[in-house]
Scaffold this active site. Structure first.
Site, PDB file in Angstrom:
ATOM      1  N   ASP A  59       6.097   3.266   5.641  1.00 61.16           N
ATOM      2  CA  ASP A  59       7.281   3.384   4.778  1.00 61.16           C
ATOM      3  C   ASP A  59       7.425   4.807   4.253  1.00 61.16           C
ATOM      4  O   ASP A  59       6.460   5.575   4.226  1.00 61.16           O
ATOM      5  CB  ASP A  59       7.168   2.420   3.590  1.00 61.16           C
ATOM      6  CG  ASP A  59       7.191   0.964   4.031  1.00 61.16           C
ATOM      7  OD1 ASP A  59       7.692   0.708   5.138  1.00 61.16           O
ATOM      8  OD2 ASP A  59       6.693   0.111   3.284  1.00 61.16           O
ATOM      9  N   ARG A  60       8.613   5.099   3.784  1.00 63.43           N
ATOM     10  CA  ARG A  60       8.881   6.440   3.256  1.00 63.43           C
ATOM     11  C   ARG A  60       7.902   6.824   2.142  1.00 63.43           C
ATOM     12  O   ARG A  60       7.414   7.955   2.072  1.00 63.43           O
ATOM     13  CB  ARG A  60      10.316   6.493   2.732  1.00 63.43           C
ATOM     14  CG  ARG A  60      10.704   7.848   2.147  1.00 63.43           C
ATOM     15  CD  ARG A  60      12.139   7.831   1.663  1.00 63.43           C
ATOM     16  NE  ARG A  60      12.530   9.119   1.097  1.00 63.43           N
ATOM     17  CZ  ARG A  60      13.725   9.377   0.598  1.00 63.43           C
ATOM     18  NH1 ARG A  60      14.656   8.437   0.597  1.00 63.43           N
ATOM     19  NH2 ARG A  60      14.005  10.563   0.102  1.00 63.43           N
TER      20      ARG A  60
END
Length: 351
Positions: A208-209
């Site tokens: 994920d970011r």
């Protein structure tokens, strides 16, 4: 006196030396037979596709070796050739060169993977979506056979087989997208490794970011396919920072498992990362489902404040600062390719 008896002495190898010489000769005979058979099949395939110009000759039986024909000198030469001193070879080169036979047929999705576009499963989806053409014709079948000398294009751009394989280990920071290109113009992990190699690489799996930690990037499509396929059960360890201490019942629920919207899930193991702070948990899991660690804790009523992957397939971020990278060494590459070491879940039922 000894010279007088030399003509009566048998100078041929005996015992273990003789057995080893026989084994070496057998291997040589089998290798020659396999090579001849492969050459015959290749010529036959080329003729069928209009490439061969002469009729293929059927493979002949390899001559049976003579157990008594080996002299001690021949045995020594063969042993040194068949068993090189691997201790003299050092893993210094970050680029692995592979010899690709341009006339060996392969499935189209495998061609895309070896061209460094993506993994085989992703390549199959690209082909089914009509994004790939071969000699001007759109192909929708991932198993369509190509030789490697055709005009293969993806989204109108010609692609070629990658001959130099690169393996990069990145300690991913926050605010970077795990993708090759972001339509919104956000920073991607490829921005961090753009000067690492001339070859085009892509991330294996996703983070994920806001998830940090270990991320592998490569142009080895076959390896990427293995490491992202659920059947290989690649081990991952995360350090999770939560908004509050984890209760005992929730800790036990992680180990016993529970049902999410996309199926049953449980941790392979879990422990408190800090004895004084029970809001920091270490969790080991092999599932590759999307956002699985965050969803597990959200299901139990916790807000994930920080998520850091500290191990992936036996690779750690040791000695790699956040936002920096290094090349894998030869031993690490070998462990990944042959699924060795502690980076994989050992399962009796898994071949």
């Amino acid at each position: 006196m000894a010279k007088a008896f030399e003509k009566f002495m048998d100078s041929s190898p005996k015992g273990a030396k003789k057995k080893e010489a026989i084994r070496q000769e057998k291997r040589k005979a089998k290798a020659a037979s396999r090579a001849e058979g492969e050459a015959f099949r290749k010529k036959k395939w080329e003729k069928k596709h209009g490439i061969a110009t002469a009729a293929p000759a059927p493979p002949s039986r390899s001559k049976k070796f003579d157990k008594t024909a080996l002299s001690p000198e021949k045995e020594v030469r063969q042993s040194s050739k068949s068993f090189p001193d691997s201790s003299k070879q050092k893993a210094t080169a970050p680029v692995i060169t592979v010899a690709a036979d341009p006339l060996a047929p392969m499935p189209l999705n495998k061609f895309l993977a070896h061209a460094g576009i993506c993994g085989r499963r992703e390549a199959a989806e690209l082909i089914k979506a009509g994004q790939v053409t071969v000699n001007g014709d759109t192909i929708f079948e991932p198993g369509y056979k190509v030789l490697g000398n055709e005009d293969v294009k993806w989204k109108g751009k010609k692609i070629f087989l990658q001959k130099n394989l690169v393996y990069i280990l990145l300690n991913k920071p926050k605010d970077y997208i795990t993708t090759a290109k972001d339509p919104e113009g956000r920073k991607t992990v490829l921005d961090l490794v753009k000067d690492a190699a001339k070859q085009r690489v892509y991330p294996v799996g996703r983070l994920d970011r806001n998830t940090t930690g270990v991320l592998l990037l490569t142009n080895d499509g076959a390896l990427a396919q293995k490491l992202t396929h659920p059947s290989f059960q690649v081990k991952k360890i995360y350090e999770v920072k939560l908004d509050k201490p984890v209760a005992k019942k929730d800790f036990e629920a992680l180990l016993e498992g529970f049902q999410l919207e996309d199926g049953f899930i449980k941790a392979d193991s879990a422990a408190y990362a800090d004895a004084k702070d029970k809001s920091v948990i270490g969790i080991e899991i092999h599932s590759g489902r999307n956002r699985i660690v965050r969803r597990m804790f959200e299901h139990l009523g916790y807000d994930v404040r920080g998520l850091d992957r500290v191990l992936f397939a036996g690779l750690t971020k040791k000695n790699i600062d956040r936002g920096t990278w290094r090349f894998l060494n030869e031993k690490e590459i070998r462990n990944l390719k042959f699924m060795n070491g502690s980076g994989f879940v050992k399962d009796k039922n898994h071949a």
